[in-house]
Design a protein around this motif. Structure first.
Motif, PDB file in Angstrom:
ATOM      1  N   ILE A  11       0.865  -1.182   0.000  1.00 44.18           N
ATOM      2  CA  ILE A  11       0.000   0.000   0.000  1.00 44.18           C
ATOM      3  C   ILE A  11       0.900   1.229   0.000  1.00 44.18           C
ATOM      4  CG2 ILE A  11      -1.775   1.297   1.255  1.00 44.18           C
ATOM      5  CD1 ILE A  11      -2.687  -1.419   2.442  1.00 44.18           C
ATOM      6  N   THR A  12       0.850   1.972  -1.092  1.00 49.49           N
ATOM      7  CA  THR A  12       1.661   3.188  -1.193  1.00 49.49           C
ATOM      8  C   THR A  12       0.822   4.390  -0.800  1.00 49.49           C
ATOM      9  OG1 THR A  12       1.112   3.195  -3.558  1.00 49.49           O
ATOM     10  CG2 THR A  12       3.295   2.385  -2.939  1.00 49.49           C
ATOM     11  N   ASP A  49      -0.135  -2.436  -4.688  1.00 50.93           N
ATOM     12  CA  ASP A  49      -1.425  -3.109  -4.839  1.00 50.93           C
ATOM     13  C   ASP A  49      -2.581  -2.146  -4.587  1.00 50.93           C
ATOM     14  OD1 ASP A  49      -0.456  -5.838  -5.282  1.00 50.93           O
ATOM     15  OD2 ASP A  49       0.281  -5.690  -3.222  1.00 50.93           O
ATOM     16  N   PHE A  50      -2.289  -1.076  -3.834  1.00 48.88           N
ATOM     17  CA  PHE A  50      -3.323  -0.095  -3.512  1.00 48.88           C
ATOM     18  C   PHE A  50      -2.656   1.241  -3.204  1.00 48.88           C
ATOM     19  CE2 PHE A  50      -6.329   2.054  -0.630  1.00 48.88           C
ATOM     20  CZ  PHE A  50      -7.482   1.989  -1.399  1.00 48.88           C
ATOM     21  N   ALA A  51      -3.145   2.295  -3.862  1.00 47.52           N
ATOM     22  CA  ALA A  51      -2.647   3.654  -3.612  1.00 47.52           C
ATOM     23  C   ALA A  51      -3.613   4.342  -2.658  1.00 47.52           C
ATOM     24  CB  ALA A  51      -2.534   4.429  -4.922  1.00 47.52           C
ATOM     25  N   LEU A  52      -3.098   4.738  -1.505  1.00 46.62           N
ATOM     26  CA  LEU A  52      -3.906   5.347  -0.455  1.00 46.62           C
ATOM     27  C   LEU A  52      -3.529   6.810  -0.299  1.00 46.62           C
ATOM     28  CD1 LEU A  52      -5.857   5.062   2.005  1.00 46.62           C
ATOM     29  CD2 LEU A  52      -3.843   4.370   3.346  1.00 46.62           C
ATOM     30  N   SER A  53      -4.544   7.660  -0.221  1.00 46.63           N
ATOM     31  CA  SER A  53      -4.314   9.085   0.014  1.00 46.63           C
ATOM     32  C   SER A  53      -4.996   9.483   1.314  1.00 46.63           C
ATOM     33  CB  SER A  53      -4.884   9.926  -1.132  1.00 46.63           C
ATOM     34  OG  SER A  53      -4.798  11.300  -0.820  1.00 46.63           O
ATOM     35  N   GLY A 110      -2.426  11.273  -5.027  1.00 48.97           N
ATOM     36  CA  GLY A 110      -3.443  10.911  -6.017  1.00 48.97           C
ATOM     37  C   GLY A 110      -4.126   9.585  -5.756  1.00 48.97           C
ATOM     38  N   GLY A 111      -3.841   8.966  -4.625  1.00 54.56           N
ATOM     39  CA  GLY A 111      -4.454   7.679  -4.305  1.00 54.56           C
ATOM     40  C   GLY A 111      -5.909   7.824  -3.877  1.00 54.56           C
ATOM     41  N   LYS A 112      -6.498   6.702  -3.481  1.00 53.66           N
ATOM     42  CA  LYS A 112      -7.899   6.695  -3.068  1.00 53.66           C
ATOM     43  C   LYS A 112      -7.999   7.157  -1.616  1.00 53.66           C
ATOM     44  CE  LYS A 112     -11.946   3.667  -2.908  1.00 53.66           C
ATOM     45  NZ  LYS A 112     -12.894   4.648  -3.346  1.00 53.66           N
ATOM     46  N   GLN A 113      -8.901   8.084  -1.371  1.00 54.80           N
ATOM     47  CA  GLN A 113      -9.145   8.551  -0.010  1.00 54.80           C
ATOM     48  C   GLN A 113     -10.205   7.662   0.631  1.00 54.80           C
ATOM     49  OE1 GLN A 113      -9.852  12.774   0.307  1.00 54.80           O
ATOM     50  NE2 GLN A 113      -8.193  13.255  -1.116  1.00 54.80           N
ATOM     51  N   LEU A 114      -9.903   7.198   1.838  1.00 53.44           N
ATOM     52  CA  LEU A 114     -10.814   6.340   2.583  1.00 53.44           C
ATOM     53  C   LEU A 114     -11.140   6.983   3.918  1.00 53.44           C
ATOM     54  CD1 LEU A 114      -9.002   2.866   2.164  1.00 53.44           C
ATOM     55  CD2 LEU A 114     -10.873   3.786   0.776  1.00 53.44           C
ATOM     56  N   SER A 115     -12.312   6.705   4.411  1.00 57.48           N
ATOM     57  CA  SER A 115     -12.632   7.083   5.789  1.00 57.48           C
ATOM     58  C   SER A 115     -11.904   6.100   6.710  1.00 57.48           C
ATOM     59  CB  SER A 115     -14.140   6.998   6.026  1.00 57.48           C
ATOM     60  OG  SER A 115     -14.563   5.644   5.982  1.00 57.48           O
TER      61      SER A 115
END
Length: 159
Positions: free
Chosen positions: A74-75, A122-126, A79-84
């Motif tokens: 998980i990077t 595997d997943f881009a996290l912002s 620009g990654g996906k924003q999660l609560s």
């Protein structure tokens, strides 16, 4: 579950190191946590694109030495996906249920992450479209991982 945080650069500020140690202690009840620091490259204030690419490439080589094949990568990327917090908890729990025993979170240096690392993600996290100092991001990430485990457990920490 094992969680590894790979971060570029050292944390020099005592108050940030204190916070990191506190979350390391708290997370000990939920996972095996490892924090890996890789050396950062000195970045000139007005570095050219070529200089930045060289910096990213050198830092990427150091990061890639610590990536394990069986882990979910998980990077942290603007620009990654924003999660609560609840969504991050569900993601961590879901990966565990699917049999993922090792998560690796990667925090880049002052110019970000190299393409070689991004390609392994595997997943881009912002955490935000804002830019945070990478040293502070370590504390924020650890707090959110801790919060995730508390949510998964149904514990009262998360409100």
């Amino acid at each position: 579950m094992k969680i590894t945080v790979i971060a570029v650069g050292k944390v020099k500020e005592t108050y940030l190191n204190d916070a990191i140690r506190e979350y390391q202690k708290r997370l000990g009840a939920y996972c095996r946590l490892e924090i890996v620091e890789v050396a950062d490259e000195k970045t000139l204030e007005h570095a050219s694109e070529a200089q930045e690419r060289m910096i990213l490439s050198r830092e990427a080589k150091r990061i890639l030495k610590h990536i394990k094949k069986d882990a979910c990568i998980i990077t942290l990327e603007i620009g990654g996906k924003q999660l609560s917090s609840e969504e991050l908890a569900a993601k961590i729990e879901g990966l565990g249920v699917q049999g993922t025993g090792h998560l690796i979170f990667i925090i880049g240096g002052s110019v970000g992450l190299g393409k070689e690392v991004l390609d392994k993600s595997d997943f881009a996290l912002s955490f935000s479209r804002m830019t945070f100092p990478h040293q502070l991001m370590r504390v924020i990430l650890l707090e959110q991982i801790y919060r995730s485990f508390r949510i998964i457990q149904g514990a009262p920490y998360h409100k």
